[in-house]
Design a protein around this motif. Sequence first.
Motif, PDB file in Angstrom:
ATOM      1  N   PRO A 193     -78.291   0.193 -52.393  1.00  0.00           N
ATOM      2  CA  PRO A 193     -79.587  -0.304 -52.869  1.00  0.00           C
ATOM      3  C   PRO A 193     -80.256   0.551 -53.942  1.00  0.00           C
ATOM      4  O   PRO A 193     -81.178   0.072 -54.597  1.00  0.00           O
ATOM      5  N   GLN A 194     -79.828   1.796 -54.115  1.00  0.00           N
ATOM      6  CA  GLN A 194     -80.470   2.638 -55.122  1.00  0.00           C
ATOM      7  C   GLN A 194     -79.893   2.429 -56.520  1.00  0.00           C
ATOM      8  O   GLN A 194     -80.469   2.873 -57.507  1.00  0.00           O
ATOM      9  N   HIS A 195     -78.761   1.729 -56.646  1.00  0.00           N
ATOM     10  CA  HIS A 195     -78.031   1.699 -57.906  1.00  0.00           C
ATOM     11  C   HIS A 195     -78.508   0.638 -58.895  1.00  0.00           C
ATOM     12  O   HIS A 195     -78.926  -0.455 -58.510  1.00  0.00           O
ATOM     13  N   LEU A 196     -78.372   0.974 -60.171  1.00  0.00           N
ATOM     14  CA  LEU A 196     -78.447   0.030 -61.274  1.00  0.00           C
ATOM     15  C   LEU A 196     -77.040  -0.039 -61.854  1.00  0.00           C
ATOM     16  O   LEU A 196     -76.500   0.983 -62.309  1.00  0.00           O
ATOM     17  N   VAL A 197     -76.428  -1.206 -61.821  1.00  0.00           N
ATOM     18  CA  VAL A 197     -75.052  -1.361 -62.291  1.00  0.00           C
ATOM     19  C   VAL A 197     -75.090  -1.824 -63.741  1.00  0.00           C
ATOM     20  O   VAL A 197     -75.615  -2.899 -64.057  1.00  0.00           O
ATOM     21  N   LEU A 198     -74.545  -1.006 -64.634  1.00  0.00           N
ATOM     22  CA  LEU A 198     -74.541  -1.305 -66.063  1.00  0.00           C
ATOM     23  C   LEU A 198     -73.122  -1.651 -66.494  1.00  0.00           C
ATOM     24  O   LEU A 198     -72.185  -0.861 -66.283  1.00  0.00           O
ATOM     25  N   ILE A 199     -72.956  -2.818 -67.096  1.00  0.00           N
ATOM     26  CA  ILE A 199     -71.649  -3.290 -67.531  1.00  0.00           C
ATOM     27  C   ILE A 199     -71.467  -2.961 -69.005  1.00  0.00           C
ATOM     28  O   ILE A 199     -72.203  -3.448 -69.866  1.00  0.00           O
TER      29      ILE A 199
END
Length: 266
Positions: free
Chosen positions: A145-151
């Motif tokens: 839940p803490q993550h920001l996933v950047l593609i």
Amino acid sequence: MNRMSLKKLALPLTLLLGGCTPAAGRLSLADTMAGARIVDISHPLTEGMPVYPGGTPLSATVMGTVEKDGYYIRKFTVGEHTGTHVDAPAHFAAGAKTVDQLPVESLAGPAAVVDVSAKAAQNADYEVTVEDIEAWERQHGPLGPQHLVLIRTGWASRWPDEERYRNADASGVMHYPGVSLAASQLLNTRQVRAIGIDTLSTDPGPSKTFEQHRHFLGGGGYHIENLADLSALPAWGAYVVVQPVSVQGGSGSPARVLAFIPQENR
């Protein structure tokens, strides 16, 4: 979680929880931030920048000059989804949070950078898969839940050439990479805070149904689209701060996005 994953979490946890007074053997929040390299991973708003078809480009008018009025000021109009911007859940989910209602703690977190640029170079319509996400997790630890996933697709190299960035064929169908519905469902299960991408949309260019948008935003997450070049960011270890304009009732907002990269990951 293994020992390496715990070590890699040290920076984000320090940034989130660290105090202002250094304790023995622990960096303060101020020390950690001061020692990090800061990278702007957003595009400035400019006239003529690429927009999604039907979007509202930036238009600016000078209202006062230093020479004439003693001060310089402009007025501008711009769409909520122009340039590097945030999609709030309300963009595709009726009654969901608008951009001003996003919890401030959700606008920052450790970045998980999933690099599919080699695959996107071979297939302009490439969709990030469950395997791409699971491969990242096998190497760096579970997403949460803490993550920001950047593609990272590499598409930012086409900015600000709108024709190349949209990459439309003779029929007007756009071709650029995005995120598959299955991968979006996995990330929703992981409860990550946001999905960011360096293209016009998290859905691939040919999409007309926006299934990924409907699913992820409907699940309460938010998007960051039109990110700038992500090549300076490590796969794990950067901490990202997202700064949308807090527009009351907004479906989204242009945003400045900053990545803090600790010395050990430079």
